[in-house]
Design a protein around this motif. Structure first.
Motif, PDB file in Angstrom:
ATOM      1  N   PHE A 198       0.837  -1.206   0.000  1.00 41.27           N
ATOM      2  CA  PHE A 198       0.000   0.000   0.000  1.00 41.27           C
ATOM      3  C   PHE A 198       0.869   1.252   0.000  1.00 41.27           C
ATOM      4  N   ILE A 199       1.862   1.293   0.874  1.00 42.70           N
ATOM      5  CA  ILE A 199       2.714   2.474   0.973  1.00 42.70           C
ATOM      6  C   ILE A 199       3.503   2.700  -0.308  1.00 42.70           C
ATOM      7  N   ILE A 200       4.078   1.643  -0.846  1.00 40.46           N
ATOM      8  CA  ILE A 200       4.898   1.778  -2.052  1.00 40.46           C
ATOM      9  C   ILE A 200       4.065   2.225  -3.249  1.00 40.46           C
ATOM     10  N   THR A 201       2.836   1.693  -3.376  1.00 47.41           N
ATOM     11  CA  THR A 201       2.009   2.035  -4.537  1.00 47.41           C
ATOM     12  C   THR A 201       1.307   3.380  -4.400  1.00 47.41           C
ATOM     13  N   GLN A 202       1.118   3.861  -3.159  1.00 49.32           N
ATOM     14  CA  GLN A 202       0.369   5.094  -2.946  1.00 49.32           C
ATOM     15  C   GLN A 202       1.271   6.324  -2.775  1.00 49.32           C
ATOM     16  N   THR A 203       2.581   6.109  -2.727  1.00 49.19           N
ATOM     17  CA  THR A 203       3.517   7.225  -2.540  1.00 49.19           C
ATOM     18  C   THR A 203       4.600   7.176  -3.608  1.00 49.19           C
ATOM     19  N   ALA A 204       5.501   8.111  -3.530  1.00 47.37           N
ATOM     20  CA  ALA A 204       6.673   8.125  -4.414  1.00 47.37           C
ATOM     21  C   ALA A 204       7.896   8.491  -3.585  1.00 47.37           C
ATOM     22  N   LEU A 261      14.202  20.543   3.212  1.00 52.87           N
ATOM     23  CA  LEU A 261      15.178  21.037   4.169  1.00 52.87           C
ATOM     24  C   LEU A 261      16.280  20.027   4.455  1.00 52.87           C
ATOM     25  N   VAL A 262      15.995  18.747   4.230  1.00 58.04           N
ATOM     26  CA  VAL A 262      16.963  17.682   4.532  1.00 58.04           C
ATOM     27  C   VAL A 262      17.077  16.791   3.298  1.00 58.04           C
ATOM     28  N   THR A 263      17.761  17.281   2.308  1.00 55.53           N
ATOM     29  CA  THR A 263      17.813  16.577   1.025  1.00 55.53           C
ATOM     30  C   THR A 263      18.675  15.321   1.080  1.00 55.53           C
ATOM     31  N   GLU A 264      19.403  15.138   2.164  1.00 54.42           N
ATOM     32  CA  GLU A 264      20.259  13.956   2.288  1.00 54.42           C
ATOM     33  C   GLU A 264      19.454  12.670   2.488  1.00 54.42           C
ATOM     34  N   ILE A 265      18.196  12.796   2.885  1.00 53.57           N
ATOM     35  CA  ILE A 265      17.387  11.636   3.262  1.00 53.57           C
ATOM     36  C   ILE A 265      16.234  11.450   2.284  1.00 53.57           C
ATOM     37  N   ARG A 266      16.068  10.211   1.818  1.00 57.66           N
ATOM     38  CA  ARG A 266      14.956   9.878   0.920  1.00 57.66           C
ATOM     39  C   ARG A 266      13.812   9.264   1.718  1.00 57.66           C
ATOM     40  N   LEU A 267      12.579   9.529   1.273  1.00 54.05           N
ATOM     41  CA  LEU A 267      11.393   9.073   1.983  1.00 54.05           C
ATOM     42  C   LEU A 267      10.293   8.691   0.998  1.00 54.05           C
ATOM     43  N   ALA A 301       5.830   2.459   7.338  1.00 56.09           N
ATOM     44  CA  ALA A 301       6.499   3.484   6.540  1.00 56.09           C
ATOM     45  C   ALA A 301       7.880   3.801   7.109  1.00 56.09           C
ATOM     46  N   ILE A 302       7.989   3.851   8.431  1.00 58.01           N
ATOM     47  CA  ILE A 302       9.290   4.108   9.062  1.00 58.01           C
ATOM     48  C   ILE A 302      10.284   3.011   8.692  1.00 58.01           C
ATOM     49  N   ARG A 303       9.842   1.758   8.752  1.00 56.09           N
ATOM     50  CA  ARG A 303      10.725   0.649   8.379  1.00 56.09           C
ATOM     51  C   ARG A 303      11.198   0.776   6.933  1.00 56.09           C
ATOM     52  N   LEU A 304      10.257   1.079   6.047  1.00 58.42           N
ATOM     53  CA  LEU A 304      10.602   1.213   4.633  1.00 58.42           C
ATOM     54  C   LEU A 304      11.543   2.393   4.410  1.00 58.42           C
ATOM     55  N   ASN A 305      11.283   3.506   5.079  1.00 54.83           N
ATOM     56  CA  ASN A 305      12.144   4.682   4.923  1.00 54.83           C
ATOM     57  C   ASN A 305      13.546   4.427   5.475  1.00 54.83           C
ATOM     58  N   ALA A 306      13.622   3.713   6.587  1.00 54.81           N
ATOM     59  CA  ALA A 306      14.936   3.368   7.142  1.00 54.81           C
ATOM     60  C   ALA A 306      15.711   2.490   6.158  1.00 54.81           C
ATOM     61  N   GLU A 307      15.029   1.498   5.603  1.00 55.80           N
ATOM     62  CA  GLU A 307      15.662   0.608   4.625  1.00 55.80           C
ATOM     63  C   GLU A 307      16.121   1.395   3.402  1.00 55.80           C
ATOM     64  N   LEU A 308      15.306   2.351   2.978  1.00 57.85           N
ATOM     65  CA  LEU A 308      15.625   3.169   1.812  1.00 57.85           C
ATOM     66  C   LEU A 308      16.927   3.945   2.024  1.00 57.85           C
ATOM     67  N   PRO A 318      -5.854   9.188   8.680  1.00 55.70           N
ATOM     68  CA  PRO A 318      -5.170  10.266   7.944  1.00 55.70           C
ATOM     69  C   PRO A 318      -3.683   9.952   7.819  1.00 55.70           C
ATOM     70  N   PRO A 319      -3.129  10.044   6.618  1.00 53.79           N
ATOM     71  CA  PRO A 319      -1.751   9.557   6.368  1.00 53.79           C
ATOM     72  C   PRO A 319      -0.685  10.556   6.768  1.00 53.79           C
ATOM     73  N   TYR A 320      -0.619  10.873   8.061  1.00 53.88           N
ATOM     74  CA  TYR A 320       0.395  11.812   8.539  1.00 53.88           C
ATOM     75  C   TYR A 320       1.802  11.314   8.235  1.00 53.88           C
ATOM     76  N   TRP A 321       1.953   9.992   8.157  1.00 61.31           N
ATOM     77  CA  TRP A 321       3.258   9.368   7.905  1.00 61.31           C
ATOM     78  C   TRP A 321       3.763   9.618   6.488  1.00 61.31           C
ATOM     79  N   ALA A 322       2.892  10.090   5.604  1.00 59.48           N
ATOM     80  CA  ALA A 322       3.263  10.237   4.193  1.00 59.48           C
ATOM     81  C   ALA A 322       3.782  11.632   3.864  1.00 59.48           C
ATOM     82  N   PHE A 323       4.030  12.426   4.897  1.00 58.13           N
ATOM     83  CA  PHE A 323       4.507  13.785   4.702  1.00 58.13           C
ATOM     84  C   PHE A 323       5.661  14.068   5.661  1.00 58.13           C
ATOM     85  N   ALA A 324       6.576  14.902   5.225  1.00 55.59           N
ATOM     86  CA  ALA A 324       7.632  15.389   6.113  1.00 55.59           C
ATOM     87  C   ALA A 324       7.118  16.673   6.740  1.00 55.59           C
TER      88      ALA A 324
END
Length: 215
Positions: free
Chosen positions: A6-12, A18-24, A111-118, A48-54
């Motif tokens: 769900f997260i992978i297909t619904q986001t990019a 402000l923190v371009t060093e990190i991908r999400l 999402a946190i797990r996926l972002n950490a892996e990324l 509400p997908p608060y996790w999908a925004f920085a």
């Protein structure tokens, strides 16, 4: 569809401005989640997908951590109400010995797990409310937690208690229920924002060193 799919297909994959060093994995104008209405989310039992925004607070914290790695190097860190995990990932990249990212939303924890892996880092992800736990962390980060009166009334006193044995940093972009922390401000950041999320194109985010004294 499982949470990861769900997260992978619904986001990019994107980056905080402000923190371009990190991908999400983020919602954007080009992703289905950005366009989904509250009614759609409700019908599909998605909070509400608060996790999908920085969010501005987490961006300011991550920038501060990245620019001041000695704050967390070799330390045990809590990223409280972690959202997408941005601050926790910044701490792991800066050399923290252990990072716990806590969230109550099961989609957020995935999402946190996926972002950490990324970003090639390892976090310990806690699904559930950690308010009430005592100690165990050297440094605690909390961003954007004062937008609801009840939440701020519970969390800020807990953070003050934690400050007896931990460094506690709160980042807030002027939310309504933030207590007066002006004497504890240690910095400010101007964070670019989206008009889809905020009522302005940028937010001034204050960074505060919480103490257990009355505020």
């Amino acid at each position: 569809m499982d949470k990861e799919q769900f997260i992978i297909t619904q986001t990019a994959v994107g980056r905080s401005l402000l923190v371009t060093e990190i991908r999400l994995y983020l919602a954007s104008e080009l992703t289905p989640l950005w366009l989904a209405t509250e009614d759609y989310l409700g019908r599909h039992n998605v909070a509400p997908p608060y996790w999908a925004f920085a969010w501005p607070g987490s961006e300011a914290l991550a920038r501060y951590i990245t620019d001041n790695p000695s704050l967390v190097r070799g330390k045990r860190v809590l990223d409280f109400a972690a959202g997408c995990g941005l601050a926790g990932i910044a701490a792991a990249r800066a050399g923290a010995a252990f990072v716990e990212a806590a969230e109550i939303d099961p989609l957020a924890t995935e999402a946190i797990r996926l972002n950490a892996e990324l970003n090639g880092v390892s976090l310990s992800v806690t699904e559930g409310d950690v308010v009430g736990r005592k100690g165990g962390w050297d440094v605690i980060f909390a961003g954007d937690i004062c937008y609801e009166q009840k939440m701020a009334g519970l969390i800020v006193p807990w953070l003050q208690q934690q400050s007896e044995c931990s460094i506690v940093l709160l980042a807030d972009p002027g939310r309504k229920y933030r207590p007066d922390l002006s004497e504890q401000e240690i910095g400010q950041y101007i964070v670019p924002t989206s008009l889809e999320l905020e009522d302005t194109k940028q937010r001034q985010v204050g960074l505060y060193a919480i103490s257990n004294r009355s505020v």
